[in-house]
Every structure is written in C-alpha cells, then in structure tokens.
Design an enzyme around this catalytic site. Structure first.
Site, short mmCIF file in Angstrom:
data_model
loop_
_atom_site.label_atom_id
_atom_site.label_comp_id
_atom_site.label_asym_id
_atom_site.label_seq_id
_atom_site.Cartn_x
_atom_site.Cartn_y
_atom_site.Cartn_z
N HIS A 7 61.49 6.41 16.39
CA HIS A 7 60.39 5.44 16.38
C HIS A 7 60.69 4.31 15.40
O HIS A 7 60.91 4.55 14.21
CB HIS A 7 59.10 6.17 15.97
CG HIS A 7 57.89 5.30 16.02
ND1 HIS A 7 57.04 5.14 14.95
CD2 HIS A 7 57.36 4.55 17.02
CE1 HIS A 7 56.05 4.34 15.29
NE2 HIS A 7 56.22 3.96 16.54
N HIS A 19 57.06 -5.23 13.86
CA HIS A 19 55.85 -4.54 14.32
C HIS A 19 54.58 -5.34 14.09
O HIS A 19 53.81 -5.58 15.03
CB HIS A 19 55.73 -3.18 13.63
CG HIS A 19 54.53 -2.40 14.06
ND1 HIS A 19 53.28 -2.56 13.50
CD2 HIS A 19 54.38 -1.48 15.04
CE1 HIS A 19 52.41 -1.76 14.10
NE2 HIS A 19 53.06 -1.10 15.04
#
Ligand code: G3P
Ligand code: MG
Length: 253
Positions: free
Chosen positions: A10, A52
C-alpha cells in the site's frame, strides 16, 4: 485480468518507507511484494505524480495544495524527511519515474487516481497517456482504480481495454449495478466494516474483491477465508513472513 497476488503493498510499503516514493516501492519489492498500489494526482502544469493528500503539508516540507505547484517546484521538495532521517531528500516521484522502477523490479501496480474535482478528465486522460506511452511491456497491464465515478467513466472512455476497479469505503447495496455502469471488473473496499455476507455476495458473483488497509496477519487470514483476493498492506513483512527472512536484512523500518 489475471488473479492478483494476495499481498499488495500500500503506497509502496508505507510502514517501511515514506509513502508514494520510489524508496517505498523498492521497500515493497525487497519485502517480497509482487504488486504495489500508489496514488496519482496532477501537478499544476499537468504532470502525474505519486501523492496521496490534496496538500503537501503532511508528507513533504512544502505546504499548500499539490495542484498549485508546477512539477519543477514539486521536484525540489523533500518527501522523505518527515518519515525518518534515512529518507531525507527522497523526492516526489513522477509517474514516469515510478514506471521505470516498477519495470526494473518486475512489480505490477494498481494506480489509484485521485483527481481534483475540477480536473477529473484531465487527470485521467493525462495519466493514461503516460501509461499507454511508457508502461513497461514486460509487466501485466496496470489496474486503474478510483473512488470517483466520473474518473472511472473517463478512464473507460480513454481506454476501452483498461482494467478498472471501483474503490469504496463500504460496500454499497447496489455494488453490482455500479460496477456494471462504470465498466469495472473488481471491487476494492475498506476492510474494517466489511461484513462476511457482503464479501460472500461479491465473491459468489465472481468479482475480485480486494481490501484496504490490512496490516495485521490475523485480519488478512480472516479476509482470505472470506474469499478476498488481495489485501493492500503498509507492511508486507507482516503478511509475508518467509519473504522477510530472505529480504528483511536489506530493509530497515
Ligand atoms: O487503493 C486502496 C487505498 O489506497 C484507498 O485509500 O486513502 O489509502 O488511497 P487511500
Ligand atoms: Mg490509495
């Protein structure tokens, strides 16, 4: 699409290196992951970069929206020092640079598109142009995912063959219809509130179900038992213990 491995790093391997950096992608590979997920958004001047958040504050020494910075300025930032001194000076990677690293490491990738609301189509089209131009031919095609329906629609329009996955926090009642309408072949959902009955319904329909973010071995084993195909984990070491013995000495947390 071929079955993905159970463990997908991730944001690279976000427990081991600063998320969404090349160091994080390398850490995932060193820990034994064969696929990684990372997030992509656009600089002000339209270059896809791995990032992100909407803004720079948490993971760089800059501040303000990513979308307000040209690539040239983003590349001057330190995206690693916040994580630890060993990573000081680690840059924000372009998608192009990340693809080079994926090719060298033979890593597959799930590219999560995080478009600003005002630039959804531009973000998707630009990202897919870069992919179609430079994706390493030796790798399986990338899996494109997004929480945003309009991004998935744009991706389907840009490339009728693209592998798409719908991202949701919670599995909605109408998941089947939404996948159909958006041309998505897989469902990616939050692990925490997933119920066994929901997983069973998706799995029974033959739809690959993948869950984020799963950092504990016990949770991963439970989800595997429910038929979940893959989990996105910050910590491939926790879920790939044998790989750790082989690779752990070359990566430190
Ligand atoms: O793609 C899975 C996961 O990354 C979605 O959530 O916020 O970590 O990008 P987030
Ligand atoms: Mg993500």
């Amino acid at each position: 699409m071929a079955t993905l491995p159970f463990v997908i790093g991730h944001r690279g391997a976000a427990a081991w290196a600063p998320e969404n950096t090349l160091a994080s992608i390398r850490a995932a590979a060193a820990l034994g992951a064969r696929w990684v997920e990372f997030d992509v958004r656009l600089s002000r001047d339209g270059f896809p970069v791995l990032f992100h958040d909407d803004d720079l504050n948490r993971t760089t020494n800059g501040s303000g929206p990513v979308a307000d910075q040209d690539l040239e300025d983003l590349l001057t930032l330190d995206a690693g020092g916040w994580f630890g001194p060993a990573f000081r000076g680690e840059p924000v990677p372009t998608l192009e640079a990340a693809m080079g690293t994926l090719g060298r490491l033979r890593l597959g990738a799930n590219i999560e598109i995080k478009p600003d609301v005002a630039r959804v189509v531009e973000t998707v089209v630009t990202t897919m142009e870069v992919i179609n131009r430079d994706w390493p031919p030796e790798l399986p095609p990338p899996l494109i995912s997004s929480f945003q329906a309009d991004a998935l629609t744009a991706a389907r329009t840009a490339d009728p063959e693209a592998e798409l996955a719908l991202l949701v926090n919670d599995v909605p009642e109408d998941w089947r219809q939404r996948l159909h309408d958006l041309g998505c072949g897989a469902l990616h959902c939050g692990a925490r509130r997933l119920r066994r009955s929901q997983a069973a319904a998706v799995v029974a329909a033959g739809v690959p179900l993948r869950c984020y973010t799963v950092n504990r071995r016990g949770s991963a084993e439970k989800l595997a038992g429910w038929g979940v195909q893959s989990v996105f984990t910050d910590d491939p070491k926790e879920l790939l213990p044998r790989a750790t013995q082989a690779f752990g000495s070359s990566v430190s947390k």
